[in-house]
Design a protein around this motif. Sequence first.
Motif, PDB file in Angstrom:
ATOM      1  N   LYS A  39      79.967  64.864  79.263  1.00  0.00           N
ATOM      2  CA  LYS A  39      78.632  64.313  79.486  1.00  0.00           C
ATOM      3  C   LYS A  39      77.774  64.339  78.226  1.00  0.00           C
ATOM      4  CE  LYS A  39      78.126  65.235  84.407  1.00  0.00           C
ATOM      5  NZ  LYS A  39      77.328  65.947  85.423  1.00  0.00           N
ATOM      6  N   MET A  40      78.290  64.950  77.142  1.00  0.00           N
ATOM      7  CA  MET A  40      77.529  65.055  75.890  1.00  0.00           C
ATOM      8  C   MET A  40      77.407  63.689  75.228  1.00  0.00           C
ATOM      9  SD  MET A  40      78.448  67.308  72.498  1.00  0.00           S
ATOM     10  CE  MET A  40      78.594  68.827  73.367  1.00  0.00           C
ATOM     11  N   LEU A  41      76.249  63.406  74.650  1.00  0.00           N
ATOM     12  CA  LEU A  41      76.067  62.167  73.904  1.00  0.00           C
ATOM     13  C   LEU A  41      76.906  62.199  72.633  1.00  0.00           C
ATOM     14  CD1 LEU A  41      72.188  61.704  74.138  1.00  0.00           C
ATOM     15  CD2 LEU A  41      73.929  60.319  75.265  1.00  0.00           C
ATOM     16  N   VAL A  42      77.525  61.080  72.284  1.00  0.00           N
ATOM     17  CA  VAL A  42      78.330  60.992  71.068  1.00  0.00           C
ATOM     18  C   VAL A  42      77.436  61.258  69.856  1.00  0.00           C
ATOM     19  CG1 VAL A  42      79.760  59.478  69.636  1.00  0.00           C
ATOM     20  CG2 VAL A  42      79.974  59.398  72.120  1.00  0.00           C
ATOM     21  N   ARG A  43      76.201  60.780  69.899  1.00  0.00           N
ATOM     22  CA  ARG A  43      75.246  61.007  68.808  1.00  0.00           C
ATOM     23  C   ARG A  43      75.053  62.504  68.570  1.00  0.00           C
ATOM     24  NH1 ARG A  43      69.785  61.695  69.852  1.00  0.00           N
ATOM     25  NH2 ARG A  43      70.336  60.913  71.882  1.00  0.00           N
ATOM     26  N   THR A  44      74.891  63.276  69.647  1.00  0.00           N
ATOM     27  CA  THR A  44      74.722  64.722  69.542  1.00  0.00           C
ATOM     28  C   THR A  44      75.975  65.365  68.967  1.00  0.00           C
ATOM     29  OG1 THR A  44      73.265  64.669  71.464  1.00  0.00           O
ATOM     30  CG2 THR A  44      74.167  66.803  70.849  1.00  0.00           C
ATOM     31  N   LEU A  45      77.115  64.867  69.383  1.00  0.00           N
ATOM     32  CA  LEU A  45      78.390  65.376  68.873  1.00  0.00           C
ATOM     33  C   LEU A  45      78.490  65.142  67.368  1.00  0.00           C
ATOM     34  CD1 LEU A  45      81.144  66.560  69.822  1.00  0.00           C
ATOM     35  CD2 LEU A  45      81.928  64.215  69.996  1.00  0.00           C
ATOM     36  N   LEU A  46      78.131  63.948  66.923  1.00  0.00           N
ATOM     37  CA  LEU A  46      78.184  63.639  65.495  1.00  0.00           C
ATOM     38  C   LEU A  46      77.212  64.507  64.701  1.00  0.00           C
ATOM     39  CD1 LEU A  46      78.426  59.744  65.481  1.00  0.00           C
ATOM     40  CD2 LEU A  46      80.250  61.398  65.049  1.00  0.00           C
ATOM     41  N   ARG A  94      75.740  56.224  74.376  1.00  0.00           N
ATOM     42  CA  ARG A  94      77.115  56.431  74.858  1.00  0.00           C
ATOM     43  C   ARG A  94      77.435  57.917  74.955  1.00  0.00           C
ATOM     44  NH1 ARG A  94      79.549  53.210  77.441  1.00  0.00           N
ATOM     45  NH2 ARG A  94      79.417  51.585  75.910  1.00  0.00           N
ATOM     46  N   ARG A  95      78.057  58.289  76.029  1.00  0.00           N
ATOM     47  CA  ARG A  95      78.515  59.672  76.224  1.00  0.00           C
ATOM     48  C   ARG A  95      79.997  59.751  75.877  1.00  0.00           C
ATOM     49  NH1 ARG A  95      74.529  62.637  78.454  1.00  0.00           N
ATOM     50  NH2 ARG A  95      72.857  61.437  79.409  1.00  0.00           N
ATOM     51  N   VAL A  96      80.479  60.960  75.657  1.00  0.00           N
ATOM     52  CA  VAL A  96      81.866  61.168  75.247  1.00  0.00           C
ATOM     53  C   VAL A  96      82.823  60.548  76.259  1.00  0.00           C
ATOM     54  CG1 VAL A  96      83.650  62.927  74.833  1.00  0.00           C
ATOM     55  CG2 VAL A  96      81.363  63.220  73.876  1.00  0.00           C
ATOM     56  N   ARG A  97      82.554  60.729  77.546  1.00  0.00           N
ATOM     57  CA  ARG A  97      83.466  60.186  78.560  1.00  0.00           C
ATOM     58  C   ARG A  97      83.442  58.664  78.613  1.00  0.00           C
ATOM     59  NH1 ARG A  97      80.160  62.244  83.474  1.00  0.00           N
ATOM     60  NH2 ARG A  97      78.445  60.779  83.426  1.00  0.00           N
ATOM     61  N   GLN A 137      89.251  51.910  71.730  1.00  0.00           N
ATOM     62  CA  GLN A 137      89.023  51.441  70.363  1.00  0.00           C
ATOM     63  C   GLN A 137      87.881  52.212  69.693  1.00  0.00           C
ATOM     64  OE1 GLN A 137      88.503  47.213  70.482  1.00  0.00           O
ATOM     65  NE2 GLN A 137      90.662  46.810  70.889  1.00  0.00           N
ATOM     66  N   GLN A 138      86.823  52.493  70.435  1.00  0.00           N
ATOM     67  CA  GLN A 138      85.713  53.266  69.879  1.00  0.00           C
ATOM     68  C   GLN A 138      86.181  54.668  69.502  1.00  0.00           C
ATOM     69  OE1 GLN A 138      83.006  52.907  73.189  1.00  0.00           O
ATOM     70  NE2 GLN A 138      81.724  51.433  72.073  1.00  0.00           N
ATOM     71  N   ARG A 139      86.950  55.273  70.391  1.00  0.00           N
ATOM     72  CA  ARG A 139      87.480  56.618  70.140  1.00  0.00           C
ATOM     73  C   ARG A 139      88.381  56.609  68.914  1.00  0.00           C
ATOM     74  NH1 ARG A 139      91.647  60.010  71.382  1.00  0.00           N
ATOM     75  NH2 ARG A 139      91.130  62.033  72.263  1.00  0.00           N
ATOM     76  N   ASP A 140      89.254  55.620  68.816  1.00  0.00           N
ATOM     77  CA  ASP A 140      90.166  55.522  67.675  1.00  0.00           C
ATOM     78  C   ASP A 140      89.398  55.321  66.371  1.00  0.00           C
ATOM     79  OD1 ASP A 140      92.287  55.847  69.396  1.00  0.00           O
ATOM     80  OD2 ASP A 140      92.845  53.723  69.433  1.00  0.00           O
ATOM     81  N   ARG A 141      88.358  54.468  66.397  1.00  0.00           N
ATOM     82  CA  ARG A 141      87.556  54.246  65.186  1.00  0.00           C
ATOM     83  C   ARG A 141      86.834  55.528  64.774  1.00  0.00           C
ATOM     84  NH1 ARG A 141      85.931  49.035  67.632  1.00  0.00           N
ATOM     85  NH2 ARG A 141      84.027  50.083  68.286  1.00  0.00           N
ATOM     86  N   LEU A 142      86.350  56.265  65.752  1.00  0.00           N
ATOM     87  CA  LEU A 142      85.653  57.510  65.480  1.00  0.00           C
ATOM     88  C   LEU A 142      86.604  58.538  64.859  1.00  0.00           C
ATOM     89  CD1 LEU A 142      82.869  58.841  65.885  1.00  0.00           C
ATOM     90  CD2 LEU A 142      83.673  59.630  68.100  1.00  0.00           C
ATOM     91  N   LEU A 183      87.033  65.727  71.736  1.00  0.00           N
ATOM     92  CA  LEU A 183      87.198  64.461  72.456  1.00  0.00           C
ATOM     93  C   LEU A 183      88.288  64.552  73.522  1.00  0.00           C
ATOM     94  CD1 LEU A 183      86.858  61.840  69.581  1.00  0.00           C
ATOM     95  CD2 LEU A 183      85.165  62.455  71.306  1.00  0.00           C
ATOM     96  N   ASP A 184      89.260  65.429  73.322  1.00  0.00           N
ATOM     97  CA  ASP A 184      90.346  65.591  74.296  1.00  0.00           C
ATOM     98  C   ASP A 184      90.001  66.576  75.411  1.00  0.00           C
ATOM     99  OD1 ASP A 184      91.995  63.751  73.108  1.00  0.00           O
ATOM    100  OD2 ASP A 184      93.194  65.229  72.015  1.00  0.00           O
ATOM    101  N   SER A 185      88.846  67.193  75.341  1.00  0.00           N
ATOM    102  CA  SER A 185      88.455  68.205  76.312  1.00  0.00           C
ATOM    103  C   SER A 185      88.325  67.606  77.721  1.00  0.00           C
ATOM    104  CB  SER A 185      87.128  68.828  75.908  1.00  0.00           C
ATOM    105  OG  SER A 185      86.688  69.717  76.906  1.00  0.00           O
ATOM    106  N   ASP A 186      88.706  68.404  78.709  1.00  0.00           N
ATOM    107  CA  ASP A 186      88.571  68.000  80.106  1.00  0.00           C
ATOM    108  C   ASP A 186      87.277  68.533  80.730  1.00  0.00           C
ATOM    109  OD1 ASP A 186      90.986  66.627  80.124  1.00  0.00           O
ATOM    110  OD2 ASP A 186      92.120  68.377  80.778  1.00  0.00           O
TER     111      ASP A 186
END
Length: 104
Positions: free
Chosen positions: A52-59, A83-86, A91-96, A43-46
């Motif tokens: 551009k990766m989907l959060v669903r794919t990441l999970l 939703r994409r990572v960027r 709040q969404q990031r913190d919950r994740l 998530l901290d990657s630049d």
Amino acid sequence: MALPTLSSEQRRAALDKATAARRERAAVKDNLKHGRSSLLEVLDSDSEAIRKMLVRTLLESLPGIGKVRAQGILTELEISESRRVRGLGKQQRDRLLERFASQR
């Protein structure tokens, strides 16, 4: 709207760029799956390819999480399926990150 006509060099450059992005995303997913990377690091990657990766794919790349479980987590955390990572809000990031605190 018509797509612009690309020269063969421009087409080759675009294909090479897309291939590099796919390889980078595949490496990140593999590292997550095998515990070589943490969710926080991703998530901290630049990297634009990762952002551009989907959060669903990441999970789905996390150990023990498949398509159904990933969808349930997105619903639980109130994150859109598209939703994409960027595009994650703070709040969404913190919950994740809180949900996967052991993955840090």
